[in-house]
Design an enzyme around this catalytic site. Structure first.
Site, PDB file in Angstrom:
ATOM      1  N   CYS A 212      17.909   1.185  -7.337  1.00 57.42           N
ATOM      2  CA  CYS A 212      18.480   0.366  -6.266  1.00 57.42           C
ATOM      3  C   CYS A 212      18.965  -0.974  -6.817  1.00 57.42           C
ATOM      4  O   CYS A 212      19.995  -1.023  -7.467  1.00 57.42           O
ATOM      5  CB  CYS A 212      17.458   0.199  -5.138  1.00 57.42           C
ATOM      6  SG  CYS A 212      18.197  -0.382  -3.586  1.00 57.42           S
TER       7      CYS A 212
ATOM      8  N   HIS B 141      15.939   5.659  -4.009  1.00 55.07           N
ATOM      9  CA  HIS B 141      14.556   5.353  -4.394  1.00 55.07           C
ATOM     10  C   HIS B 141      13.799   6.644  -4.698  1.00 55.07           C
ATOM     11  O   HIS B 141      13.155   7.220  -3.819  1.00 55.07           O
ATOM     12  CB  HIS B 141      13.853   4.585  -3.271  1.00 55.07           C
ATOM     13  CG  HIS B 141      14.263   3.159  -3.174  1.00 55.07           C
ATOM     14  ND1 HIS B 141      13.552   2.141  -3.772  1.00 55.07           N
ATOM     15  CD2 HIS B 141      15.328   2.571  -2.561  1.00 55.07           C
ATOM     16  CE1 HIS B 141      14.143   0.987  -3.533  1.00 55.07           C
ATOM     17  NE2 HIS B 141      15.225   1.218  -2.809  1.00 55.07           N
TER      18      HIS B 141
ATOM     19  N   GLU C  12      11.061   6.992  -6.183  1.00 60.65           N
ATOM     20  CA  GLU C  12       9.612   6.804  -6.021  1.00 60.65           C
ATOM     21  C   GLU C  12       9.153   7.030  -4.584  1.00 60.65           C
ATOM     22  O   GLU C  12       7.950   7.209  -4.326  1.00 60.65           O
ATOM     23  CB  GLU C  12       9.203   5.400  -6.487  1.00 60.65           C
ATOM     24  CG  GLU C  12       9.390   4.280  -5.500  1.00 60.65           C
ATOM     25  CD  GLU C  12      10.826   3.838  -5.281  1.00 60.65           C
ATOM     26  OE1 GLU C  12      11.067   3.002  -4.379  1.00 60.65           O
ATOM     27  OE2 GLU C  12      11.727   4.322  -6.006  1.00 60.65           O
TER      28      GLU C  12
END
Length: 237
Positions: A112, A214, A216
């Site tokens: 990001c 993202h 994660e």
């Protein structure tokens, strides 16, 4: 196991019953994702930019985490009314870390903000408020909540290889994006509205990839596992 450095926020935070202090912090999903992908995670709070080469020399790979908007002055722009307050200490630190990683051939993944920083480091620019360009807020529909939308990799790129050449639904939370692509970079995935969702370095000897989404925040480990594999190869060389 390779040692993966992950950059942190520098912000004020509250915890416990009384503490309200400046803090270097990182959402737990970042180190957890690195750990699940087979790496050892270490946090990299902002430091003097001059120390970046020494820090990177001790790492097997670098993750530039998401976070606050970059200072528009870094790409010679005036702040948009919707741009966030810059954190110059973090900007300078992460630009120095990225520069050291690229110089040394250390594998690096930008997430990001991290991808946007890669573009600015390469001389590119950012769109400071994406809804102005695409006419919708699907990339960041609700503050503090990840939404999902599909991205399509560009054939022949590393991103396409990692995603098996197929579109992928990704977790998104951003209101800025790549505008003019930086020198030496290739856009390697796009959203349906044309937003650049991944970029790659054309001449990096190892692994250098930025993703606007993202990873994660979801269970798909492919991008981070690729970073860890590259770090493992570098650590064993």
């Amino acid at each position: 196991m390779p040692l993966i450095g992950v950059t942190t926020y520098l912000t004020r935070a509250r915890w416990g019953v009384a503490w309200d202090l400046p803090a270097a912090l990182l959402p737990a999903a970042y180190p957890a994702h690195v750990q699940r992908a087979g790496g050892l995670a270490v946090m990299l709070p902002p430091d003097a930019p001059s120390t970046a080469p020494a820090v990177v020399s001790r790492l097997d790979a670098l993750v530039l985490a998401g976070g606050e908007d970059l200072d528009p002055a870094l790409y010679a722009a005036r702040p948009h009314p919707r741009s966030g307050t810059p954190v110059p200490e973090r900007d300078a630190w992460e630009l120095a870390l990225l520069d050291a990683a690229l110089t040394s051939g250390t594998p690096v993944l930008g997430i990001c903000r991290g991808m946007q920083l890669m573009n600015v480091h390469a001389g590119g620019t950012l769109c400071q408020h994406l809804p102005d360009e695409v006419g919708h807020d699907a990339h960041n529909p609700a503050p503090g909540t990840f939404a999902d939308h599909p991205v399509k990799p560009v054939p022949g790129t590393l991103t396409a290889t990692l995603l098996a050449g197929r579109p992928l639904d990704v977790a998104t939370h951003h209101h800025q994006s790549v505008a003019r692509l930086g020198t030496g970079l290739t856009a390697s995935a796009h959203a349906e509205d044309g937003t650049v969702e991944a970029l790659e370095y054309q001449d990096h000897p190892s692994f250098a990839l930025g993703v606007q989404w993202h990873p994660e925040a979801r269970d798909d480990l492919r991008v981070t596992e690729a970073l860890v594999r590259a770090a493992d190869r570098r650590g064993g060389s």
